[in-house]
Write a protein that holds these residues in place. Structure first.
Motif, PDB file in Angstrom:
ATOM      1  N   ARG A   1       4.929  -0.734  -2.835  1.00 34.88           N
ATOM      2  CA  ARG A   1       3.889  -0.319  -3.995  1.00 34.88           C
ATOM      3  C   ARG A   1       4.750  -0.335  -5.179  1.00 34.88           C
ATOM      4  O   ARG A   1       4.222  -0.771  -6.207  1.00 34.88           O
TER       5      ARG A   1
ATOM      6  N   THR B   1       9.985   6.978   1.545  1.00 33.95           N
ATOM      7  CA  THR B   1       8.545   6.431   1.777  1.00 33.95           C
ATOM      8  C   THR B   1       8.092   7.090   2.820  1.00 33.95           C
ATOM      9  O   THR B   1       8.467   7.852   3.567  1.00 33.95           O
ATOM     10  N   ASN B   2       6.897   6.065   3.419  1.00 32.63           N
ATOM     11  CA  ASN B   2       6.341   6.595   4.651  1.00 32.63           C
ATOM     12  C   ASN B   2       6.980   5.747   5.893  1.00 32.63           C
ATOM     13  O   ASN B   2       6.213   5.883   6.843  1.00 32.63           O
TER      14      ASN B   2
ATOM     15  N   SER C   1       0.721  -0.989  -0.079  1.00 31.76           N
ATOM     16  CA  SER C   1      -0.031   0.006  -0.006  1.00 31.76           C
ATOM     17  C   SER C   1       0.808   1.319  -0.073  1.00 31.76           C
ATOM     18  O   SER C   1       0.419   2.412  -0.162  1.00 31.76           O
ATOM     19  N   SER C   2       2.287   1.263  -0.053  1.00 29.68           N
ATOM     20  CA  SER C   2       3.280   2.259   0.210  1.00 29.68           C
ATOM     21  C   SER C   2       4.496   1.947  -0.169  1.00 29.68           C
ATOM     22  O   SER C   2       4.925   0.833  -0.230  1.00 29.68           O
TER      23      SER C   2
ATOM     24  N   HIS D   1       0.049   8.672   6.172  1.00 29.74           N
ATOM     25  CA  HIS D   1       0.905   8.429   4.746  1.00 29.74           C
ATOM     26  C   HIS D   1       0.973   9.962   3.858  1.00 29.74           C
ATOM     27  O   HIS D   1      -0.083  10.666   4.048  1.00 29.74           O
TER      28      HIS D   1
ATOM     29  N   ALA E   1      -5.278   2.774  -1.149  1.00 25.01           N
ATOM     30  CA  ALA E   1      -3.880   3.103  -1.737  1.00 25.01           C
ATOM     31  C   ALA E   1      -3.359   1.888  -2.625  1.00 25.01           C
ATOM     32  O   ALA E   1      -2.976   1.699  -3.702  1.00 25.01           O
TER      33      ALA E   1
END
Ligand SMILES: NC(=O)c1ccc[n+]([C@@H]2O[C@H](COP(=O)([O-])OP(=O)(O)OC[C@H]3O[C@@H](n4cnc5c(N)ncnc54)[C@H](OP(=O)(O)O)[C@@H]3O)[C@@H](O)[C@H]2O)c1
Length: 275
Positions: free
Chosen positions: A23, A192-193, A18-19, A221, A45
């Motif tokens: 991703r 990234t997160n 999702s991130s 996020h 996401a």
């Protein structure tokens, strides 16, 4: 659809899709023709990423779940096999970090890091190997570790990534007679997160240094466009998730007699926060 690396007909699972890094890996696997199962906790996401894969003519399925609920991983693998008949690629990427010293740290944060970064990865490896063997697949398992696993210190997060390195190497030994290869990827600092659980001042300072006007929320996020801008503006210090995805694509597209065992992928300058 670009299919130059020939993953058409292959089934791939990416946890933490999702991130960030997961991703980017999911998007590249999908663009190369694999049917990608995206797993993570944030449905929207993953649905966006899956829609992009499908728009380009690929195949993608979204499976929402928390990998610390260990049954989720077996269900995920079972679903991928039930829908496609096999499993070829398993990317154990879901992971997180809480900063803080051992003396001051919160044991509940340690538990979350070990549950996510180590235990879930172990269960993901085991479920994937069993499924790959059952369908006689030429399989590729990719475990996302970190450059902190190359250092003797780095705190509890680094300890989880040392564990990942040992798990990858041990599993590689156990699978020498199988048609399943293990790749251990150690990224350096990537935009990234990942910093979502750090003091929010950390992300605010990074964004300011990069000249980006955005307000990071604790635990939240950042938008993909913000992360893209961060990577572009801080190229010397922060890698782009695509850089890691490129390395994963290289590993999983080798013939089965080649095992790309360990990959370090990092920006030019080293960064002294545990990552
Ligand atoms: N960025 C770096 O500098 C860096 C460097 C070295 C290694 N790594 C490693 O790279 C991997 C990916 O991190 P990232 O940098 O891409 O960070 P990120 O942007 O925060 O992505 C982490 C991913 O893991 C998922 N995740 C976390 N806990 C989960 C759980 N309990 N169940 C299911 N999914 C979970 C997240 O899902 P939700 O967003 O839906 O919660 C998200 O998809 C991690 O293993 C990390 O340790 C990162």
């Amino acid at each position: 659809m670009s299919n130059s690396t020939g993953l058409a007909g292959k089934t791939a699972i990416v946890t933490g899709a999702s991130s960030g890094i997961g991703r980017a890996i999911a998007a590249q696997l999908g663009a190369a023709g694999a049917h990608v199962f995206l797993s993570g906790r944030t449905a929207e996401a993953m649905q966006d990423c899956a829609a992009q894969i499908v728009d380009q003519g690929g195949q993608a399925s979204v499976v929402v779940g928390d990998v610390t609920q260990l049954g989720v991983l077996q269900t995920l693998v079972d679903q991928a096999v039930a829908e496609t008949g096999h499993l070829h690629i398993m990317v154990n990427n879901a992971g997180l970090s809480y900063s803080g010293s051992i003396l001051e740290g919160d044991p509940e944060h340690w538990r979350t890091m070990f549950d996510t970064n180590v235990l879930a990865l172990l269960v993901g490896c085991q479920a994937a190997v069993r499924a790959m063997r059952a369908c006689n697949a030429e399989g590729q398992i990719v475990n996302i570790s970190s450059v902190v696993a190359q250092r003797p210190n780095g705190g509890v997060y680094a300890a989880t990534k040392h564990a990942v390195n040992v798990i990858s190497a041990s599993l590689r030994d156990e699978l020498e007679q199988d048609s399943i290869r293990i790749t251990n990827v150690m990224p350096g600092a990537i935009a990234t997160n990942f910093a979502r659980n750090f003091d929010v001042e950390f992300s605010a300072t990074m964004l300011k240094m990069a000249g980006i006007d955005a307000d990071p929320a604790p635990g939240g996020h950042l938008a993909p466009e913000t992360l893209e801008a961060l990577a572009n503006n801080m190229q010397n210090l922060l890698g782009n998730p695509q850089d890691v995805a490129n390395a994963v694509m290289y590993a999983v597209t080798q013939p089965i007699h080649v095992n790309i065992a360990d990959i370090v992928v990092r920006p030019p300058k080293s960064f002294d926060v545990a990552h």
